[in-house]
Scaffold this active site. Structure first.
Site, PDB file in Angstrom:
ATOM      1  N   TYR A   1      -4.923   4.122   6.234  1.00 39.04           N
ATOM      2  CA  TYR A   1      -4.881   3.148   7.085  1.00 39.04           C
ATOM      3  C   TYR A   1      -6.443   3.712   7.693  1.00 39.04           C
ATOM      4  O   TYR A   1      -7.417   2.930   8.098  1.00 39.04           O
ATOM      5  CB  TYR A   1      -4.505   3.303   8.015  1.00 39.04           C
ATOM      6  CG  TYR A   1      -2.869   1.893   8.099  1.00 39.04           C
ATOM      7  CD1 TYR A   1      -2.590   0.593   7.624  1.00 39.04           C
ATOM      8  CD2 TYR A   1      -1.947   2.832   7.678  1.00 39.04           C
ATOM      9  CE1 TYR A   1      -1.517   0.198   7.515  1.00 39.04           C
ATOM     10  CE2 TYR A   1      -0.808   2.281   7.897  1.00 39.04           C
ATOM     11  CZ  TYR A   1      -1.101   0.698   7.564  1.00 39.04           C
ATOM     12  OH  TYR A   1       0.115  -0.178   7.496  1.00 39.04           O
TER      13      TYR A   1
ATOM     14  N   LYS B   1       0.901  -1.112   0.059  1.00 37.93           N
ATOM     15  CA  LYS B   1       0.065  -0.095   0.268  1.00 37.93           C
ATOM     16  C   LYS B   1       0.867   1.202   0.170  1.00 37.93           C
ATOM     17  O   LYS B   1       2.131   1.383   0.580  1.00 37.93           O
ATOM     18  CB  LYS B   1      -0.623  -0.034   1.426  1.00 37.93           C
ATOM     19  CG  LYS B   1      -0.677  -0.553   2.434  1.00 37.93           C
ATOM     20  CD  LYS B   1       0.536   0.712   3.135  1.00 37.93           C
ATOM     21  CE  LYS B   1       0.595   1.524   2.876  1.00 37.93           C
ATOM     22  NZ  LYS B   1       1.758   1.912   3.473  1.00 37.93           N
TER      23      LYS B   1
END
Ligand code: NDP
Length: 332
Positions: free
Chosen positions: A183, A98
């Protein structure tokens, strides 16, 4: 066994390699690196044969290697796209760290390339397999928290900028938002169980010398959800001791503190402490990803490229809101 080559033998690549040593369904069998000394060290440490070692010029040849099933891309953010497309063209499954890419358009190109090559594209969303996180999702789905109206995600990582590429827009694609804001974006979505329909965002900087144009230090952002919930989040490279998540519903609450670091993750609800097992996130992630790729297993929270494009669309929206000062409607 999913036989994996890691691309990018840096800090997180090293953590993943160590964690994979206790995997039951995934095995580190190869490397792709621009640093020959690291390759030698990894070969010795993990018993990797010469024929499974590549550099950034040679790795297209992985297509001729029947002993590697997947490549895990753990390089700077802006390099994920080209690597994923080349790996897909070589006929190997792609796992990307990510953020999957640095814009939704790039992310979509990765999804399309993997689809065309008939390989899977998964993203290293390790929290999607974390037991405390999954327990809160279970409680929300079971209706224990009532109607969800609010969530809050905050994450700081001052040490991340020790890696200089994170301060280089060309390689990082942005700043803290790309790295750790994701996140809270992703977490709000799976905790609330919906996709947001609008976003607003504000940027602040305390250090203009360190965080140049296009590299964000601190961003606050808010997301609105179709069911009426709002999420209020903060992402920063500058604060300490900030890693928490909070979810509020009409009949209960749940929180994680710390929420998204490497753990141990701790959490509680209005009923008391959560007592889920403490795991090594990357070990569980790689075993679960093996199940997804080789056995067609469906994770509770998806980790595929389409899922990651949604997060990138939200990040695009956050940067647009900062630029325009306006609320940005999202169409995920
Ligand atoms: P590092 O700088 O520690 O490692 C990156 C590695 O990429 C380098 O060591 C190098 O490996 C390779 N690389 C290839 N080209 C370049 C380049 N131009 N500049 C710098 N490195 C290059 O970074 P991290 O390991 O911290 O981060 C890598 C990725 O992992 C990022 O996308 C980050 O967001 C993600 N990450 C995810 C985490 C998670 O919890 N899921 C945690 C931390 C990071 P080599 O010498 O072998 O070529």
């Amino acid at each position: 066994m999913l036989r994996v080559a890691i691309m990018g033998l840096g800090s997180y690549g090293t953590r993943v390699a160590e964690a994979m040593q206790t995997c039951k369904k995934a095995k580190l069998v190869g490397v792709i690196s621009g640093t020959p000394s690291k390759v030698k060290a990894w070969q010795a440490k993990y018993n990797i044969p010469e024929k499974n070692c590549y550099n950034y010029e040679t790795y297209d040849q992985i297509k001729n290697n029947p002993d590697i099933d997947a490549v895990y891309i753990i390089t700077p953010n802006a390099l994920h796209k080209e690597a994923a497309i080349r790996v897909a063209k070589a006929g190997k499954h792609v796992i990307s760290e990510k953020p999957m890419s640095v814009t939704a358009r790039d992310g979509q190109e990765m999804v399309d390339a993997c689809k065309a090559a008939k390989v899977r594209l998964l993203v290293g969303y390790r929290m999607h397999f974390e037991p405390h996180t999954l327990e809160i999702i279970r409680l929300r789905k079971a209706g224990e928290l009532g109607k969800i109206l609010f969530s809050r995600g905050c994450r700081a990582s001052p040490s991340a900028t020790r890696r200089k590429w994170r301060l280089n827009r060309q390689l990082a694609g942005g700043g803290s938002m790309m790295d750790i804001g994701i996140y809270s974006i992703n977490g709000s979505r799976y905790m609330i169980g919906e996709d947001p329909i609008w976003v607003t965002a504000q940027e602040t900087k305390t250090n203009h010398e360190k965080f140049k144009d296009g590299v964000d230090e601190t961003i606050q952002f808010q997301m609105g959800y179709p069911g009426g919930a709002v999420a209020s989040c903060l992402s920063t490279y500058s604060m300490n001791n900030l890693d928490r998540f909070f979810l509020n519903g009409t009949s209960g609450f749940a929180e994680l503190l710390p929420a998204t670091g490497y753990g141990p993750i701790r959490g509680r609800t209005n009923r008391g402490e959560l007592d889920q097992p403490i795991t090594t996130h990357q070990t569980v992630q790689m075993d679960e990803m093996s199940g997804i790729i080789l056995e067609g297993k469906q994770p509770v929270v998806p980790v595929d490229g389409e899922e990651a494009v949604k997060d990138l669309k939200i990040i695009d929206g956050i940067y647009e809101s900062i630029r325009t000062g306006k609320r940005v409607d999202l169409h995920l």
